[in-house]
Design an enzyme around this catalytic site. Structure first.
Site, PDB file in Angstrom:
ATOM      1  N   ARG A 100       0.829  -1.211   0.000  1.00  0.00           N
ATOM      2  CA  ARG A 100       0.000   0.000   0.000  1.00  0.00           C
ATOM      3  C   ARG A 100       0.857   1.252   0.000  1.00  0.00           C
ATOM      4  NH1 ARG A 100      -5.150  -1.059   3.987  1.00  0.00           N
ATOM      5  NH2 ARG A 100      -6.082  -2.714   2.739  1.00  0.00           N
ATOM      6  N   ARG A 107       4.688   8.171  -6.066  1.00  0.00           N
ATOM      7  CA  ARG A 107       4.109   7.097  -6.851  1.00  0.00           C
ATOM      8  C   ARG A 107       5.205   6.184  -7.402  1.00  0.00           C
ATOM      9  NH1 ARG A 107       0.266   7.778 -11.388  1.00  0.00           N
ATOM     10  NH2 ARG A 107      -0.937   5.881 -11.259  1.00  0.00           N
ATOM     11  N   ASN A 139      -2.959  -1.614  -7.676  1.00  0.00           N
ATOM     12  CA  ASN A 139      -2.688  -0.251  -8.145  1.00  0.00           C
ATOM     13  C   ASN A 139      -1.227   0.155  -7.951  1.00  0.00           C
ATOM     14  OD1 ASN A 139      -5.031   0.851  -9.305  1.00  0.00           O
ATOM     15  ND2 ASN A 139      -6.021   0.857  -7.302  1.00  0.00           N
ATOM     16  N   ARG A 170     -18.954   3.283 -12.672  1.00  0.00           N
ATOM     17  CA  ARG A 170     -19.316   4.394 -11.778  1.00  0.00           C
ATOM     18  C   ARG A 170     -19.933   5.542 -12.585  1.00  0.00           C
ATOM     19  NH1 ARG A 170     -13.588   3.833  -8.610  1.00  0.00           N
ATOM     20  NH2 ARG A 170     -14.318   2.780  -6.727  1.00  0.00           N
ATOM     21  N   HIS A 194      -6.500   4.579 -15.252  1.00  0.00           N
ATOM     22  CA  HIS A 194      -7.447   4.354 -14.158  1.00  0.00           C
ATOM     23  C   HIS A 194      -7.113   5.350 -13.056  1.00  0.00           C
ATOM     24  CE1 HIS A 194      -9.664   2.505 -10.914  1.00  0.00           C
ATOM     25  NE2 HIS A 194      -8.566   2.216 -10.260  1.00  0.00           N
TER      26      HIS A 194
END
Length: 334
Positions: A100, A107, A139, A170, A194
């Site tokens: 995480r 990033r 991710n 969504r 994304h």
């Protein structure tokens, strides 16, 4: 003396180990991995589900919990192990594992740490299921799909990122709410990366074939008095909001992944916005993975739909690609 089982059951065929037809593996049994697992089981997509993780107690507990629900499911075999041999002969492998993002972490640093995790996971998957299709969910999904493609040596039609399938869902839900119709009757696509730099294709939004931009030419622009652009903003922010409220997102992504798997295992050739190698498309020159509308069937991701994009939409896609390449080019050990 015959056992109870021998007295009860008279065999007709010789006993032999059968290779599963539609085995699915989920790597990582965190919130997202287990949401994928329960969504796959709920749709009865697999005849064998394998779970893999490094946390042995958690892994065994999740396996037992699912096995105890066997009466209510149509999946005869649920297995789990930290050893990847348990994944052998998988048709589809879903990768949800990864580290995480820590507070204040760049990033690039997050991606590099995940590359180091994937360097162990991906070769193991391919070793035991050389013919599988890999769906990457971890991710940042677009970059990690590229990483998986590089590490796996698999052809690009068998390495797919969950990409914008959920973003588009969504988008369709939020628009449908405003219009009072079901999301399946409200058509719209979110493409590109994304997350934050995704692209809403307003020119293609339609209900029953009626282009909404023809009814409201300013739709999706800053000049729109109805402020439809807010819908795309809500799509981008929705994950952050859910995370703020409950700590993570899992149900919608789990359902989204099961949707992708269904298209492949049932050979449906449905079209989904998923992450694929886009080099050479829309003037993108680098080896990056982005979401475009793709046909999914039993062979994997077999083709890409050439959407008629407006100049500003193409510019946004290229911008997405540049952002991703900026991080990818500095990755080590690929």
């Amino acid at each position: 003396m015959a056992t109870l089982k021998e007295k009860l059951i008279a065999p007709v065929a010789e006993e032999e180990t059968t290779i599963p037809n539609n085995k699915i593996t989920v790597v990582g049994v965190g919130q997202v991995g287990m949401a994928c697992a329960i969504s796959i089981l709920g749709k009865s997509l697999t005849d064998e589900l394998a779970l893999v993780d490094v946390l042995e107690d958690k892994l065994k507990g999740e396996m037992m919990d699912l096995q105890h629900g066997s009466l209510f499911l149509q999946t005869p075999k649920i297995v789990a192990d930290k050893d990847y041999s348990v994944t052998a002969n998988s048709k589809i492998v879903v990768v949800t594992a990864g580290v995480r993002q820590q507070e204040g972490e760049s990033r690039l640093n997050l991606v590099q740490r995940n590359v180091n995790v994937f360097k162990f996971i991906i070769p193991q998957i391919v070793k035991y299921s050389p013919d599988c299709i890999i769906i990457v969910v971890s991710n940042p999904v677009d970059i990690l799909t590229y990483v998986t493609w590089k590490l796996s040596g698999l052809p690009k039609h068998r390495v797919i990122g969950s990409g914008c399938n959920l973003d588009s869902a969504r988008f369709r839900y939020l628009m449908a709410e405003k219009l009072g119709v079901h999301p399946s009757s409200c058509h719209g696509w979110i493409l590109g990366e994304h997350g934050d730099s995704s692209v809403a294709v307003w020119s293609g939004v339609n209900v029953a074939g009626v282009s909404l931009q023809e009814l409201n030419p300013e739709m999706g622009t800053d000049n729109d008095s109805e402020n439809w652009k807010e819908v795309h903003k809500m799509v981008v922010e929705s994950a952050y909001e859910v995370i703020k409220l409950k700590g993570y997102t899992n149900w919608a992504i789990g359902l989204s992944v099961a949707d992708l798997i269904e298209s492949m295992l049932k050979n449906l050739s449905r079209i989904h916005p998923v992450s694929t190698m886009v080099q050479g498309m829309y003037g993108i020159e680098n080896e990056v993975f982005l979401s475009l509308p793709c046909v999914l069937n039993a062979r994997g991701l077999t083709s890409v739909i050439n959407q008629k994009l407006k100049d500003d939409e193409v510019a946004q896609l290229k911008n997405s690609a540049d952002t991703l390449w900026g991080i990818q080019k500095d990755l080590k050990d690929l």
